[in-house]
Design a protein around this motif. Structure first.
Motif, PDB file in Angstrom:
ATOM      1  N   ASN A 119       0.778  -1.212   0.000  1.00 29.79           N
ATOM      2  CA  ASN A 119       0.000   0.000   0.000  1.00 29.79           C
ATOM      3  C   ASN A 119       0.827   1.289   0.000  1.00 29.79           C
ATOM      4  OD1 ASN A 119      -2.622   0.900  -0.075  1.00 29.79           O
ATOM      5  ND2 ASN A 119      -2.388   1.651   1.998  1.00 29.79           N
ATOM      6  N   MET A 171       0.445   4.255  -2.756  1.00 33.87           N
ATOM      7  CA  MET A 171       0.055   5.616  -2.365  1.00 33.87           C
ATOM      8  C   MET A 171       1.089   6.627  -2.839  1.00 33.87           C
ATOM      9  SD  MET A 171      -2.775   5.644  -0.728  1.00 33.87           S
ATOM     10  CE  MET A 171      -3.851   4.269  -0.367  1.00 33.87           C
ATOM     11  N   ARG A 217      -2.633  13.381  -9.334  1.00 36.82           N
ATOM     12  CA  ARG A 217      -3.588  14.480  -9.173  1.00 36.82           C
ATOM     13  C   ARG A 217      -3.010  15.815  -9.573  1.00 36.82           C
ATOM     14  NH1 ARG A 217      -7.030  13.363  -3.753  1.00 36.82           N
ATOM     15  NH2 ARG A 217      -6.523  11.170  -3.599  1.00 36.82           N
ATOM     16  N   SER A 243     -20.666   1.070  -4.615  1.00 36.55           N
ATOM     17  CA  SER A 243     -19.924   2.309  -4.870  1.00 36.55           C
ATOM     18  C   SER A 243     -18.747   1.998  -5.788  1.00 36.55           C
ATOM     19  CB  SER A 243     -19.395   2.880  -3.547  1.00 36.55           C
ATOM     20  OG  SER A 243     -20.442   3.327  -2.749  1.00 36.55           O
ATOM     21  N   MET A 300     -14.734  -1.081  -7.167  1.00 38.14           N
ATOM     22  CA  MET A 300     -13.844  -1.384  -6.043  1.00 38.14           C
ATOM     23  C   MET A 300     -14.639  -1.951  -4.877  1.00 38.14           C
ATOM     24  SD  MET A 300     -10.662  -1.284  -6.511  1.00 38.14           S
ATOM     25  CE  MET A 300     -10.127  -1.437  -4.804  1.00 38.14           C
ATOM     26  N   GLU A 301     -15.783  -1.342  -4.584  1.00 38.18           N
ATOM     27  CA  GLU A 301     -16.581  -1.884  -3.482  1.00 38.18           C
ATOM     28  C   GLU A 301     -17.150  -3.255  -3.842  1.00 38.18           C
ATOM     29  OE1 GLU A 301     -19.572  -0.199  -0.137  1.00 38.18           O
ATOM     30  OE2 GLU A 301     -20.392  -0.223  -2.139  1.00 38.18           O
ATOM     31  N   GLN A 337      -4.080  -4.127  -2.761  1.00 33.71           N
ATOM     32  CA  GLN A 337      -4.427  -3.261  -1.618  1.00 33.71           C
ATOM     33  C   GLN A 337      -5.570  -3.853  -0.805  1.00 33.71           C
ATOM     34  OE1 GLN A 337      -4.849   0.350  -4.163  1.00 33.71           O
ATOM     35  NE2 GLN A 337      -3.728   1.355  -2.526  1.00 33.71           N
ATOM     36  N   ARG A 339      -5.551  -4.991   3.028  1.00 29.96           N
ATOM     37  CA  ARG A 339      -6.491  -4.449   3.999  1.00 29.96           C
ATOM     38  C   ARG A 339      -7.244  -5.555   4.727  1.00 29.96           C
ATOM     39  NH1 ARG A 339     -11.557  -0.337   2.782  1.00 29.96           N
ATOM     40  NH2 ARG A 339     -12.363  -0.460   4.871  1.00 29.96           N
ATOM     41  N   ARG A 346     -19.416   6.876  -9.163  1.00 31.40           N
ATOM     42  CA  ARG A 346     -19.263   5.745  -8.243  1.00 31.40           C
ATOM     43  C   ARG A 346     -20.464   4.801  -8.276  1.00 31.40           C
ATOM     44  NH1 ARG A 346     -15.275   4.822  -8.449  1.00 31.40           N
ATOM     45  NH2 ARG A 346     -14.964   3.676  -6.543  1.00 31.40           N
ATOM     46  N   LEU A 359     -11.524  12.758  -5.297  1.00 31.62           N
ATOM     47  CA  LEU A 359     -11.090  11.494  -4.684  1.00 31.62           C
ATOM     48  C   LEU A 359     -10.817  11.713  -3.197  1.00 31.62           C
ATOM     49  CD1 LEU A 359      -8.479  10.222  -7.316  1.00 31.62           C
ATOM     50  CD2 LEU A 359     -10.712   9.239  -6.838  1.00 31.62           C
ATOM     51  N   ALA A 360     -10.708  10.589  -2.455  1.00 36.47           N
ATOM     52  CA  ALA A 360     -10.365  10.722  -1.031  1.00 36.47           C
ATOM     53  C   ALA A 360      -9.103  11.578  -0.899  1.00 36.47           C
ATOM     54  CB  ALA A 360     -10.129   9.337  -0.439  1.00 36.47           C
ATOM     55  N   PRO A 361      -9.035  12.478   0.086  1.00 34.82           N
ATOM     56  CA  PRO A 361      -9.956  12.678   1.215  1.00 34.82           C
ATOM     57  C   PRO A 361     -11.234  13.436   0.882  1.00 34.82           C
ATOM     58  CG  PRO A 361      -8.160  14.249   1.348  1.00 34.82           C
ATOM     59  CD  PRO A 361      -7.842  13.347   0.182  1.00 34.82           C
ATOM     60  N   LEU A 381     -14.653   3.061   9.035  1.00 38.89           N
ATOM     61  CA  LEU A 381     -13.244   3.301   8.732  1.00 38.89           C
ATOM     62  C   LEU A 381     -12.484   3.708   9.992  1.00 38.89           C
ATOM     63  CD1 LEU A 381     -13.442   5.255   5.340  1.00 38.89           C
ATOM     64  CD2 LEU A 381     -12.957   2.834   5.675  1.00 38.89           C
ATOM     65  N   GLN A 435     -11.763   0.613  11.871  1.00 37.45           N
ATOM     66  CA  GLN A 435     -10.718  -0.182  11.213  1.00 37.45           C
ATOM     67  C   GLN A 435      -9.339   0.448  11.396  1.00 37.45           C
ATOM     68  OE1 GLN A 435     -11.938  -1.630   7.133  1.00 37.45           O
ATOM     69  NE2 GLN A 435     -13.841  -0.717   7.808  1.00 37.45           N
ATOM     70  N   GLU A 484      -7.814   8.017   5.671  1.00 38.15           N
ATOM     71  CA  GLU A 484      -7.772   8.362   4.248  1.00 38.15           C
ATOM     72  C   GLU A 484      -7.266   7.172   3.419  1.00 38.15           C
ATOM     73  OE1 GLU A 484      -5.382  11.794   3.347  1.00 38.15           O
ATOM     74  OE2 GLU A 484      -5.473  11.405   1.188  1.00 38.15           O
ATOM     75  N   ARG A 485      -6.230   6.523   3.916  1.00 34.99           N
ATOM     76  CA  ARG A 485      -5.711   5.337   3.223  1.00 34.99           C
ATOM     77  C   ARG A 485      -6.782   4.259   3.100  1.00 34.99           C
ATOM     78  NH1 ARG A 485       0.007   3.329   4.416  1.00 34.99           N
ATOM     79  NH2 ARG A 485      -1.134   1.470   5.009  1.00 34.99           N
ATOM     80  N   LEU A 486      -7.480   4.020   4.184  1.00 31.83           N
ATOM     81  CA  LEU A 486      -8.514   2.985   4.162  1.00 31.83           C
ATOM     82  C   LEU A 486      -9.624   3.361   3.194  1.00 31.83           C
ATOM     83  CD1 LEU A 486      -8.663   2.195   7.980  1.00 31.83           C
ATOM     84  CD2 LEU A 486      -7.942   0.618   6.184  1.00 31.83           C
ATOM     85  N   LEU A 536      -9.325   5.222   0.474  1.00 32.55           N
ATOM     86  CA  LEU A 536      -8.821   5.016  -0.884  1.00 32.55           C
ATOM     87  C   LEU A 536      -8.816   3.533  -1.239  1.00 32.55           C
ATOM     88  CD1 LEU A 536      -5.859   7.523  -1.265  1.00 32.55           C
ATOM     89  CD2 LEU A 536      -7.736   7.224  -2.876  1.00 32.55           C
ATOM     90  N   MET A 537      -8.427   2.694  -0.295  1.00 29.11           N
ATOM     91  CA  MET A 537      -8.391   1.255  -0.560  1.00 29.11           C
ATOM     92  C   MET A 537      -9.786   0.655  -0.644  1.00 29.11           C
ATOM     93  SD  MET A 537      -5.332  -0.569   1.479  1.00 29.11           S
ATOM     94  CE  MET A 537      -5.343   0.281   3.036  1.00 29.11           C
ATOM     95  N   GLY A 538     -10.754   1.295   0.003  1.00 27.84           N
ATOM     96  CA  GLY A 538     -12.073   0.682   0.090  1.00 27.84           C
ATOM     97  C   GLY A 538     -12.995   1.094  -1.039  1.00 27.84           C
ATOM     98  N   THR A 539     -13.443   2.334  -1.037  1.00 27.99           N
ATOM     99  CA  THR A 539     -14.389   2.767  -2.071  1.00 27.99           C
ATOM    100  C   THR A 539     -13.860   3.960  -2.850  1.00 27.99           C
ATOM    101  OG1 THR A 539     -15.561   4.049  -0.397  1.00 27.99           O
ATOM    102  CG2 THR A 539     -16.438   1.882  -0.894  1.00 27.99           C
ATOM    103  N   LEU A 540     -12.598   4.335  -2.626  1.00 27.32           N
ATOM    104  CA  LEU A 540     -11.887   5.281  -3.474  1.00 27.32           C
ATOM    105  C   LEU A 540     -12.338   6.730  -3.304  1.00 27.32           C
ATOM    106  CD1 LEU A 540      -9.636   4.725  -5.547  1.00 27.32           C
ATOM    107  CD2 LEU A 540     -11.362   4.836  -7.342  1.00 27.32           C
ATOM    108  N   ALA A 541     -13.631   6.960  -3.446  1.00 24.96           N
ATOM    109  CA  ALA A 541     -14.130   8.330  -3.411  1.00 24.96           C
ATOM    110  C   ALA A 541     -15.612   8.293  -3.125  1.00 24.96           C
ATOM    111  CB  ALA A 541     -13.893   9.003  -4.758  1.00 24.96           C
TER     112      ALA A 541
END
Lengths: 484, 484
Positions: A92, A96, A103, A176, A179-180, A208, A212, A321, B145-147, B184, B187, B335-337, B339-344
């Motif tokens: 990860n 990152m 961006r 979402s 990815m979800e 990733q 996780r 999403r 995107l996240a954040p 999150l 986690q 924020e990392r979680l 991005l890894m989970g649902t991105l945005a």
């Protein structure tokens, strides 16, 4: 279903690919084709426009259509044979660090995973969404909770049926983005510590999610054009307690590999025999350049072991999403996890996509999108053949917007990444695509971005950087054996 | 900040609450108040309108404003003292079975967790979203995107500052509703098998997330009006390896309890001393009925141990799925979680909320919303006092739209749930609110729903059902000691 003109264009494209039609050859006149094939003139014109949009032919005023010089070609990369062990995933931080760079708008985004948003009907989507939301009876808000808007699930099921995917509405859960969908699918069939078979190289998003969820990875060998090697998979299934496979049989990320139909069918049969779920990441399938959508592995699923994950993010609505999973026998478990996790997908996004599917000429949009991406890939491959040094190999996917580049021996992709970034060019180093960071001289390039001159210049700059890297003294020579 | 008229209204409300002003008493004339308090007539009128909207006074033509009869009162439920052990959580099937019923539109949704969507400016939100999305430069999609969208995070930080919450923009991560924020956060600070301190009773969503993440729960005693009991928490911290607390200090779900400011401050200090993160679920705080927003525990956080989770789902935009977490020292991990989970989070949703915060008179909307909810609670409490049998106790929260009802000894809330459902009335049985399903004679009622006659009739029906349940022979009597 391919239209008549797409089928005709595809038959000419195949002749060009084989070398029957060569650079400078004139295509038969429209009148001739009409006479010999019994098609209407407009069908033949459409086919020729399509070939032109894809960069295969050019019109010369008052002379007809002529086959273009083929781009110089690089060989395809070698097949990937991973080591046999299971391993924990800790990818990860690298991902990152590298992806944070995309961006920055000053950067040429060859490293981006995102499609060019300028290719999407964002304004029409927004208008449709506004209409749908203003008409919304507030009491309908609850209907959009997991598993998701019933009409949207119906539309997705209908599209699936037309593509040979036997999804029922009841099996589909809106998510979402993909990815979800992928992450929930994995959670539905694994526990921390379990082993998951993945491709080598694999999409870093997959790595990733494994990290996780504290899952262990075992990698399966792939062919750069044909995808997962079934003999390697069979070995893996015999030697490891595999709880799930996460594969991309269509336009694999990063390779762009497309498993042939019979291999997909064999894959589904093999996994059903072992009672191992296949989590199928199918987000690029609509971006095919050929005449017809390659069927997903899910099309051959008779026993519900395939969890088919799709998304509108790459094909219609980036940033909205909206994805889905058609999760076979695990559909109810996925729905439970969705309710426990994020409850629902944003209603405006669900209704925007629904409105477009019903009123927005989705297929016409997709045709334009595919033509644009095919032409951009063609151009980028030409630049790669021209500017990257001898010994470079590259894939030539039949869809999507990535190519996978194998650089000459001794080049370190991470060093190249840093050097390129200093020149405001991003790329995705091969280090991101396996648990043991094995692809140290590979890079994934996004060739679908908007400004081709800028992309060409960036690829040219990469060529200079590869030669100039510390310890590198690779003389620049154009690729040998390129067909011109 | 409370306005002048809100402060004035609050001072009269306090006099009514104390009994200084009693049913039938006339409020001082506007002229008198203007003279004695140095306020403008319009300020006094606004205050009186507010008291009227909240059901505390009524205007009589050409006579002035008179204090209403107080609704009959029930005592508040008893304090909750959980057993001391840690336990695995397996609540999900019960929750799913019960909550599946709220989607049926024929059902009176006393069991719903959702606010009445008719109270929200859905049409204005949709228009603003359409405008924002049509104006969107596609290249901005990546900024969401996240954040999360930087302007939206800025707006949230500004609102926080005005409420005494020292969140920096950098600390805020936009999430798919508060559920994702909470999940999150958890986690970020736990591993499977860890122990988490929760309230007793706890929001079932919290129990579901614990179950999903395979965490163990230890429950902390609460007071039905004042929330978490700090002595009980101190015991728990001494005897269990608590990795995080998940509490709702403001309008706790299901109790509606509001921790006093000094207790919130002490809570934050206690947890900082133990170096235990507080995951603060603060989704109902904007729905206060008093003059001023109760500050969150986060307002007293000096060391970054509080992860403050909020949402617009209950206060502005149900179904848009926009929440956030201001996660203190754990912000980057969240924020990392993400991005890894649902991105945005869906861009249309982010921009819709942003547009409304900037141009939509959010505070005016909130005032109307709070008045409506306060009046509905008042009416529902009256119906409960009138129709539920003697021995029933009920909370009287100072915000939100839930009340927590303790039924007389011997009543089984699950049996009541089934009997009520057969009559198309839903409720949330106490069984949902603890890991060991301990609250067997408690129910949570949503009193914020739209049709008050329907709610009254449903409460009346519940009263009959309670008396008629198998094994129940509770004679119906109106509550003793009710003030009228």
């Amino acid at each position: 279903m391919a239209t008549k003109y797409e089928t005709l264009a595809q038959s000419f494209a195949a002749l060009i690919e084989q070398g029957t039609l060569r650079a400078g050859d004139r295509l038969p006149s429209v009148r001739d084709v009409v006479a010999t094939r019994g098609l209407s003139p407009s069908t033949v014109f459409e086919a020729y426009y399509l070939l032109e949009a894809r960069g295969l032919v050019s019109a010369r005023p008052r002379s007809g259509y002529f086959v273009n010089a083929r781009p110089e070609r690089r060989e395809e990369p070698q097949a990937m044979h991973p080591t046999a062990g299971q391993q924990a995933v800790a990818i990860n931080d690298v991902v990152m660090a590298v992806l944070g760079t995309v961006r920055d708008r000053r950067v040429v985004p060859l490293g981006s995973a995102f499609p060019d948003p300028a290719l999407f009907p964002l304004e029409r989507l927004a208008r449709g969404m506004g209409t749908a939301m203003r008409r919304l009876d507030p009491s309908q808000l609850l209907e959009n909770l997991a598993p998701g808007n019933p009409d949207l699930r119906h539309q997705i099921a209908l599209r699936g049926l037309a593509q040979g995917v036997p999804s029922s509405v009841d099996e589909i859960v809106i998510t979402s983005g993909a990815m979800e969908a992928l992450s929930l699918s994995l959670q539905a069939v694994t526990r921390p510590g379990d082993v998951v078979a993945i491709e080598s190289p694999a999409f870093y998003g997959c790595l990733q999610v494994l990290e996780r969820l504290r899952l262990r990875a075992v990698e399966v060998a792939t062919h750069p054009r044909l995808g997962v090697q079934l003999d390697s998979l069979e070995q893996v299934l015999q030697h490891h307690p595999v709880k799930a496979c996460w594969f991309m049989p269509t336009f694999q990320n990063p390779l762009g590999a497309l498993m042939p139909v019979d291999k997909k069918q064999a894959l589904v049969a093999l996994l059903a025999r072992h009672r191992v779920p296949l989590i199928e990441d199918d987000v690029y399938a609509e971006l095919y350049f050929g005449a017809q959508r390659p069927p997903p592995a899910k099309a051959f699923d008779r026993e519900g072991w395939v969890m088919h994950c799709g998304s509108f993010s790459k094909s219609l609505a980036p940033g909205y999403r909206v994805g889905w999973v058609s999760a076979g026998r695990f559909a109810r478990e996925v729905e439970r996890l969705k309710l426990m996790g994020t409850l629902a997908v944003a209603v405006p996004s669900q209704l925007a996509v629904l409105h477009f599917l019903k009123h927005g000429a989705y297929d016409r949009h997709l045709r334009r999108l595919r033509d644009a991406l095919a032409a951009r890939q063609e151009r980028a491959l030409r630049a790669i053949a021209q500017h990257l040094p001898a010994g470079t190999r590259v894939t030539r996917p039949e869809g999507g917007y990535f190519v996978w580049v194998e650089l000459p021996e001794g080049v370190d992709a991470m060093a190249l990444h840093h050097a390129a970034l200093a020149r405001h060019i991003s790329l995705a180093p091969g280090h991101l695509f396996s648990a043991d960071r094995r692809f140290t001289r590979h890079i994934r390039l996004n060739v679908g971005h908007p400004r081709p001159e800028q992309s060409d210049a960036a690829i040219k700059a990469l060529g200079r950087l590869v030669s100039a890297l510390p310890g590198q003294h690779i003389p620049f020579t154009a690729a040998k054996g390129a067909r011109t």
